[in-house]
Design a protein around this motif. Structure first.
Motif, PDB file in Angstrom:
ATOM      1  N   TRP A   1      -9.855 -96.945  14.028  1.00  0.00           N
ATOM      2  CA  TRP A   1      -8.410 -97.397  13.926  1.00  0.00           C
ATOM      3  C   TRP A   1      -8.231 -98.211  12.765  1.00  0.00           C
ATOM      4  O   TRP A   1      -8.649 -99.079  12.457  1.00  0.00           O
TER       5      TRP A   1
ATOM      6  N   ARG B   1       7.841 -95.748  17.622  1.00  0.00           N
ATOM      7  CA  ARG B   1       7.081 -95.075  16.708  1.00  0.00           C
ATOM      8  C   ARG B   1       7.905 -93.697  16.444  1.00  0.00           C
ATOM      9  O   ARG B   1       8.020 -92.864  17.092  1.00  0.00           O
TER      10      ARG B   1
ATOM     11  N   VAL C   1     -10.063-102.274  19.249  1.00  0.00           N
ATOM     12  CA  VAL C   1     -10.456-102.156  17.818  1.00  0.00           C
ATOM     13  C   VAL C   1     -11.347-103.394  17.643  1.00  0.00           C
ATOM     14  O   VAL C   1     -10.670-104.304  17.270  1.00  0.00           O
TER      15      VAL C   1
ATOM     16  N   MET D   1      -0.483-105.167  17.058  1.00  0.00           N
ATOM     17  CA  MET D   1      -1.231-105.822  16.143  1.00  0.00           C
ATOM     18  C   MET D   1      -0.222-105.972  14.787  1.00  0.00           C
ATOM     19  O   MET D   1      -0.709-106.599  13.887  1.00  0.00           O
TER      20      MET D   1
ATOM     21  N   ASP E   1      -8.748-106.359  18.414  1.00  0.00           N
ATOM     22  CA  ASP E   1      -7.385-105.926  18.573  1.00  0.00           C
ATOM     23  C   ASP E   1      -7.287-104.914  19.681  1.00  0.00           C
ATOM     24  O   ASP E   1      -8.040-103.785  19.433  1.00  0.00           O
ATOM     25  N   THR E   2      -6.622-105.371  20.851  1.00  0.00           N
ATOM     26  CA  THR E   2      -6.588-104.298  21.895  1.00  0.00           C
ATOM     27  C   THR E   2      -5.211-103.862  22.162  1.00  0.00           C
ATOM     28  O   THR E   2      -4.207-104.758  21.969  1.00  0.00           O
ATOM     29  N   GLY E   3      -4.800-102.819  22.557  1.00  0.00           N
ATOM     30  CA  GLY E   3      -3.507-102.306  22.829  1.00  0.00           C
ATOM     31  C   GLY E   3      -3.425-101.290  24.176  1.00  0.00           C
ATOM     32  O   GLY E   3      -4.308-100.247  24.075  1.00  0.00           O
TER      33      GLY E   3
END
Ligand code: SER
Length: 388
Positions: free
Chosen positions: A156, A68, A196, A42, A217-219
């Protein structure tokens, strides 16, 4: 299912449902973004989640390359990678959360063939600012999927400013026994997909205001899902790491956690280099430098004669090819070898300087400054050399 099959199945599923694919093929955020690396699917979409019309419309799908650094200290565990790819979907003010969860459930069970009895969902249970996410709860109940309500774990993102919202996470059971307990009660429930309901914005003072549009919003972490579908509980057991598992054990004898750390950090360094970053003492270059130096520190701990020149070409080529990077694999290798040379030189110099009588006793702040400014020795290296 290979990793490539997972990507194709995912993207086609959402394209058939009106989503347009956007590119996610670099770790470097758009110009002007203060963040060093893209950390989630996102991330590049923040302006569009806040209302700017996206040129490709309101339904998007992508495969985003992410890094990350917050996980740098915990690398080597079975489910986290420093550089990874995130499959993502977005509804920019179009369909709502329950539709997203329905598609998610169908794709996991029909598309990827996961036994529905191995799924568990978590849903936001409400706090003093936002009520419980009853729409998601009802969606899962209609499907017969067990649900656990949580507060912090289902919000989130946590504790920062900007777009945010309640989320619903889908977990897959990875134990040998029939599923038991709940995701927060048993870590054999592994999170695979986060949806999310991104419809709030957190301000500096901690308060929430509604976004101008209600987004979803998906992950979904690609390597994690692919390895689970391949019957592996560790991402390092998946097909993407086949060449690493084939070559590294014969080259360097390492215990499993160290082998994972070396694979993760070396592969991540290659991808970062492939995206155009070069080692330096600041910013992105410093993250890269730390990746390479951590690998070397670990390798040299047991055997200082180990060297990166022994790395088979195939590992670099496989990584560059998987990420479809235009860079010449020899160039990537050259950057790694240069950095290794520089680090070896620094360690040599460090040992000589630290052998001086002045540094026999405890080292104070002034000494650290002197060692850094006069001899280019960073604090963490000084500490490591004195421990070694
Ligand atoms: N933003 C969420 C995440 O990164 C879903 O994409 O997990």
């Amino acid at each position: 299912m290979t990793t490539e099959d997972v990507v194709r199945t995912f993207v086609e599923y959402f394209e058939e449902r009106g989503h347009r694919r956007i590119t996610g093929s670099t770790l470097l955020p758009p110009p002007g973004d203060p963040v060093l690396f893209t950390t989630s699917g996102m991330h590049p979409l923040i302006p569009y989640l806040q209302g700017r019309p996206h040129p490709l419309g309101r339904r998007l799908v992508n495969v985003q390359r992410c890094l990350r650094t917050t996980d740098l200290e915990e690398v080597g565990d079975p489910t986290h990678l420093t550089v990874f790819e995130m499959l993502g979907t977005w509804s920019l003010g179009d369909y709502e959360g329950p539709q997203s969860l329905d598609w998610g459930y169908d794709l996991l069970t029909e598309g990827f063939g996961i036994d529905p009895r191995l799924l568990h969902a978590t849903v936001f249970g409400g706090d003093d600012q936002v009520g419980p996410d009853t729409a998601s709860l009802e969606s899962w109940q209609e499907r017969g999927v067990p649900v656990e309500l949580t507060v912090e774990d289902n919000w989130w993102p946590n504790g920062t400013t900007g777009p945010c919202g309640p989320d619903s996470e889908i977990f897959l059971w990875t134990g040998d026994t029939p599923p038991k307990s709940t995701p927060t009660g048993d870590d054999r429930w592994v999170e695979v997909w986060n949806h999310v309901m991104m419809r709030h914005r957190r301000l500096d003072d901690g308060s929430l205001v509604p976004l101008t549009q209600r987004n979803v919003d998906t992950g979904l972490g690609l390597e994690r899902l692919a390895s689970l579908l391949q019957g592996q509980t560790s991402v390092y057991g998946g097909d993407l790491f086949d060449p690493w598992r084939r070559h590294l054990p014969g080259l360097w004898q390492l215990d499993e956690p160290t082998l994972r750390l070396v694979c993760d950090q070396l592969r991540s360094a290659m991808v970062v280099i492939g995206d155009g970053v070069r080692p330096s003492n600041t910013g992105r270059g410093y993250v890269l430098r730390r990746l390479v130096r951590r690998v070397l520190t670990v390798l040299w701990r047991d055997d200082p004669s180990r060297q990166l020149v022994d790395l088979p070409d195939e590992l670099v080529r496989h990584t560059v090819d998987h990420f479809r990077q235009a860079v010449d694999p020899h160039e990537v290798r050259g950057v790694l070898l240069d950095e290794e040379r520089r680090f070896r030189g620094l360690i040599e110099r460090g040992r000589q300087v630290l052998a001086r009588p002045r540094f026999r006793g405890p080292i104070g702040e002034e000494d650290f400054h002197y060692l850094h400014d006069t001899h280019g020795l960073p604090r963490d290296l000084v500490v490591a050399l004195r421990q070694g």
